[in-house]
Motif scaffolding. Structure first.
Motif, mmCIF file in Angstrom:
data_model
loop_
_atom_site.group_PDB
_atom_site.id
_atom_site.type_symbol
_atom_site.label_atom_id
_atom_site.label_comp_id
_atom_site.label_asym_id
_atom_site.label_seq_id
_atom_site.Cartn_x
_atom_site.Cartn_y
_atom_site.Cartn_z
ATOM 1 N N PRO A 1 0.809 -1.232 0.000
ATOM 2 C CA PRO A 1 0.000 0.000 0.000
ATOM 3 C C PRO A 1 0.839 1.278 0.000
ATOM 4 O O PRO A 1 0.371 2.320 -0.449
ATOM 5 N N HIS A 2 2.063 1.196 0.471
ATOM 6 C CA HIS A 2 2.934 2.367 0.508
ATOM 7 C C HIS A 2 3.716 2.557 -0.790
ATOM 8 O O HIS A 2 4.324 3.602 -0.994
ATOM 9 N N LEU A 3 3.716 1.535 -1.636
ATOM 10 C CA LEU A 3 4.563 1.577 -2.822
ATOM 11 C C LEU A 3 3.807 1.519 -4.142
ATOM 12 O O LEU A 3 4.378 1.837 -5.181
ATOM 13 N N VAL A 4 2.571 1.057 -4.125
ATOM 14 C CA VAL A 4 1.822 0.872 -5.368
ATOM 15 C C VAL A 4 0.509 1.640 -5.288
ATOM 16 O O VAL A 4 -0.241 1.510 -4.327
ATOM 17 N N SER A 5 0.270 2.447 -6.310
ATOM 18 C CA SER A 5 -0.972 3.184 -6.390
ATOM 19 C C SER A 5 -1.482 3.102 -7.815
ATOM 20 O O SER A 5 -0.698 3.317 -8.750
ATOM 21 N N PRO A 6 -2.718 2.767 -8.030
ATOM 22 C CA PRO A 6 -3.750 2.422 -7.069
ATOM 23 C C PRO A 6 -3.479 1.048 -6.445
ATOM 24 O O PRO A 6 -2.742 0.235 -6.996
ATOM 25 N N TYR A 7 -4.092 0.830 -5.308
ATOM 26 C CA TYR A 7 -3.900 -0.405 -4.556
ATOM 27 C C TYR A 7 -4.294 -1.602 -5.420
ATOM 28 O O TYR A 7 -5.401 -1.648 -5.959
ATOM 29 N N ALA B 1 2.259 -15.243 -8.137
ATOM 30 C CA ALA B 1 1.535 -14.216 -7.391
ATOM 31 C C ALA B 1 2.512 -13.238 -6.726
ATOM 32 O O ALA B 1 2.287 -12.024 -6.728
ATOM 33 N N VAL B 2 3.598 -13.763 -6.172
ATOM 34 C CA VAL B 2 4.632 -12.901 -5.576
ATOM 35 C C VAL B 2 5.254 -12.030 -6.662
ATOM 36 O O VAL B 2 5.405 -10.817 -6.499
ATOM 37 N N LEU B 3 5.605 -12.640 -7.771
ATOM 38 C CA LEU B 3 6.244 -11.916 -8.866
ATOM 39 C C LEU B 3 5.335 -10.819 -9.428
ATOM 40 O O LEU B 3 5.811 -9.732 -9.766
ATOM 41 N N ALA B 4 4.039 -11.064 -9.483
ATOM 42 C CA ALA B 4 3.108 -10.048 -9.985
ATOM 43 C C ALA B 4 3.168 -8.784 -9.128
ATOM 44 O O ALA B 4 3.187 -7.671 -9.657
ATOM 45 N N LEU B 5 3.246 -8.953 -7.816
ATOM 46 C CA LEU B 5 3.348 -7.777 -6.942
ATOM 47 C C LEU B 5 4.707 -7.099 -7.064
ATOM 48 O O LEU B 5 4.791 -5.865 -7.060
ATOM 49 N N LEU B 6 5.751 -7.883 -7.160
ATOM 50 C CA LEU B 6 7.078 -7.280 -7.335
ATOM 51 C C LEU B 6 7.134 -6.475 -8.625
ATOM 52 O O LEU B 6 7.731 -5.397 -8.670
ATOM 53 N N ASP B 7 6.500 -7.002 -9.675
ATOM 54 C CA ASP B 7 6.477 -6.254 -10.934
ATOM 55 C C ASP B 7 5.714 -4.934 -10.789
ATOM 56 O O ASP B 7 6.131 -3.913 -11.333
ATOM 57 N N LEU B 8 4.619 -4.949 -10.048
ATOM 58 C CA LEU B 8 3.865 -3.706 -9.832
ATOM 59 C C LEU B 8 4.659 -2.683 -9.023
ATOM 60 O O LEU B 8 4.513 -1.484 -9.208
ATOM 61 N N MET B 9 5.503 -3.193 -8.122
ATOM 62 C CA MET B 9 6.334 -2.295 -7.312
ATOM 63 C C MET B 9 7.408 -1.644 -8.157
ATOM 64 O O MET B 9 7.924 -0.588 -7.798
ATOM 65 N N GLY B 10 7.762 -2.253 -9.256
ATOM 66 C CA GLY B 10 8.756 -1.684 -10.160
ATOM 67 C C GLY B 10 10.103 -1.504 -9.493
ATOM 68 O O GLY B 10 10.565 -2.350 -8.753
ATOM 69 N N ASP B 11 10.720 -0.348 -9.730
ATOM 70 C CA ASP B 11 12.049 -0.067 -9.206
ATOM 71 C C ASP B 11 12.072 0.002 -7.684
ATOM 72 O O ASP B 11 13.108 -0.206 -7.087
ATOM 73 N N ASP B 12 10.941 0.297 -7.049
ATOM 74 C CA ASP B 12 10.929 0.366 -5.584
ATOM 75 C C ASP B 12 11.155 -1.013 -4.975
ATOM 76 O O ASP B 12 11.580 -1.117 -3.840
ATOM 77 N N GLY B 13 10.862 -2.069 -5.732
ATOM 78 C CA GLY B 13 11.032 -3.402 -5.201
ATOM 79 C C GLY B 13 12.361 -4.040 -5.509
ATOM 80 O O GLY B 13 12.600 -5.180 -5.167
ATOM 81 N N SER B 14 13.265 -3.307 -6.117
ATOM 82 C CA SER B 14 14.554 -3.930 -6.470
ATOM 83 C C SER B 14 15.664 -3.430 -5.595
ATOM 84 O O SER B 14 15.544 -2.508 -4.862
#
Length: 132
Positions: free
Chosen positions: A82-88, A119-132
């Motif tokens: 919720p802090h990194l991806v918008s819209p939720y 499912a984990v990878l889908a969220l990491l992809d949505l986080m983009g650069d913030d997740g790397s």
């Protein structure tokens, strides 16, 4: 943690700070990136590679261990997304929570682990650069 001498601490605390939107935006982005780095480590990416990689075929014992780590990652991802991806990302979060709650029989464990990894990878992809 490194101790800071009192005189240096006093000097740092007495400095003026900026609260303009641009500076606060940079600070917020840095804090979000830091949050993601604390939550998502190389081991998670190694687990994803072990499950989804070109030569992936984890042993039954490894499947149980990786699934446990994915369950731990689920808790963390649900807290930080919720802090990194918008819209939720409602659908992706639901899918991850649903797959995390499953405990398949041994004959279905490998397929479950693949769905879990996706499912984990889908969220990491949505986080983009913030997740790397």
């Amino acid at each position: 943690m490194v101790p800071v001498p009192v005189d240096i601490a006093a000097q740092l605390l007495s400095r003026r700070s900026s609260n303009d939107p641009e500076t606060l935006g940079v600070l917020l982005a840095g804090l979000r990136r830091s949050l993601a780095h604390e939550a998502i480590d190389d081991e998670l990416y190694d687990d994803l590679e072990a499950v989804l990689g070109e030569h992936a075929h984890p042993a039954p014992y490894d499947i149980a261990v990786i699934a446990g780590r994915f369950r731990e990652a689920t808790t963390t991802l649900v807290e930080i997304v919720p802090h990194l991806v918008s819209p939720y990302p409602i659908d992706e979060i639901r899918r991850l929570i649903h797959v995390s709650a499953e405990h398949p029989r041994p004959e279905g464990a490998h397929g479950h682990l693949r769905r879990f990894a996706l499912a984990v990878l889908a969220l990491l992809d949505l986080m983009g650069d913030d997740g790397s």
